[in-house]
Design a protein around this motif. Sequence first.
Motif, PDB file in Angstrom:
ATOM      1  N   HIS A  88       0.843  -1.196   0.000  1.00  0.00           N
ATOM      2  CA  HIS A  88       0.000   0.000   0.000  1.00  0.00           C
ATOM      3  C   HIS A  88       0.880   1.250   0.000  1.00  0.00           C
ATOM      4  N   THR A  89       0.289   2.352  -0.299  1.00  0.00           N
ATOM      5  CA  THR A  89       1.014   3.619  -0.340  1.00  0.00           C
ATOM      6  C   THR A  89       0.873   4.322   1.004  1.00  0.00           C
ATOM      7  N   PRO A  90       1.984   4.770   1.588  1.00  0.00           N
ATOM      8  CA  PRO A  90       1.870   5.520   2.842  1.00  0.00           C
ATOM      9  C   PRO A  90       1.095   6.816   2.613  1.00  0.00           C
ATOM     10  N   ARG A  91       0.400   7.266   3.646  1.00  0.00           N
ATOM     11  CA  ARG A  91      -0.365   8.519   3.536  1.00  0.00           C
ATOM     12  C   ARG A  91       0.563   9.727   3.528  1.00  0.00           C
ATOM     13  N   VAL A 149       4.744   1.435   5.584  1.00  0.00           N
ATOM     14  CA  VAL A 149       4.773   0.146   4.885  1.00  0.00           C
ATOM     15  C   VAL A 149       5.795  -0.794   5.531  1.00  0.00           C
ATOM     16  N   PRO A 150       5.340  -1.980   5.979  1.00  0.00           N
ATOM     17  CA  PRO A 150       6.266  -2.959   6.556  1.00  0.00           C
ATOM     18  C   PRO A 150       7.019  -3.720   5.481  1.00  0.00           C
ATOM     19  N   GLY A 151       8.101  -4.356   5.921  1.00  0.00           N
ATOM     20  CA  GLY A 151       8.798  -5.294   5.048  1.00  0.00           C
ATOM     21  C   GLY A 151      10.210  -4.923   4.670  1.00  0.00           C
ATOM     22  N   ASN A 152      10.570  -3.669   4.800  1.00  0.00           N
ATOM     23  CA  ASN A 152      11.897  -3.240   4.364  1.00  0.00           C
ATOM     24  C   ASN A 152      12.862  -2.983   5.500  1.00  0.00           C
ATOM     25  N   TYR A 153      12.417  -3.100   6.733  1.00  0.00           N
ATOM     26  CA  TYR A 153      13.276  -2.812   7.883  1.00  0.00           C
ATOM     27  C   TYR A 153      14.335  -3.889   8.047  1.00  0.00           C
TER      28      TYR A 153
END
Length: 166
Positions: A14-17, A156-160
């Motif tokens: 999803h796109t962050p706000r 957005v999770p997943g890149n940390y």
Amino acid sequence: MSTAQETSAYAPAHTPRLNWTEHAPDVYKAMARLDAAARQGLDPKLCELVKIRASQLNHCAFCLDMHTKDALAAGESMERIIQLSAWEESRHFYTEKELAAIELTEAVTVLTDGFVPDEVYEKAAKHFEEVELTRLIAAITVINAWNRFAVTTRMVPGNYRPGQHG
């Protein structure tokens, strides 16, 4: 029939706000300092369990991604992380002190369920010295604030990767 060469793609992120850390860097830096101060003197693995549990309750995928990875990097077991969402049925995975912290985390995180019951607070007070208990309450409060920023702005999770934050 699938073959080994086929890959399944995840749905698009999803796109962050908005990027709140860019628009209010002073707030972000103050939060990071508060977070660091709250953690002082607390067991890092316990802190990560508390952060994961609060993030589960708040449905914060970004913080779940971050703190699960940080917990693993700190030496926490995958089994205990997985069981955390069902800790009441999996009590044998945790020490009494950890259970008191997890229960306090739930009470502080979900204040609408009747505030923090005396018995929950007293159980935590039995396992933590006053300074440590104060830091624990601060750590619980801070992760709840982080969760609210992340959920509201749709981070957005997943890149940390562990070690990316202060």
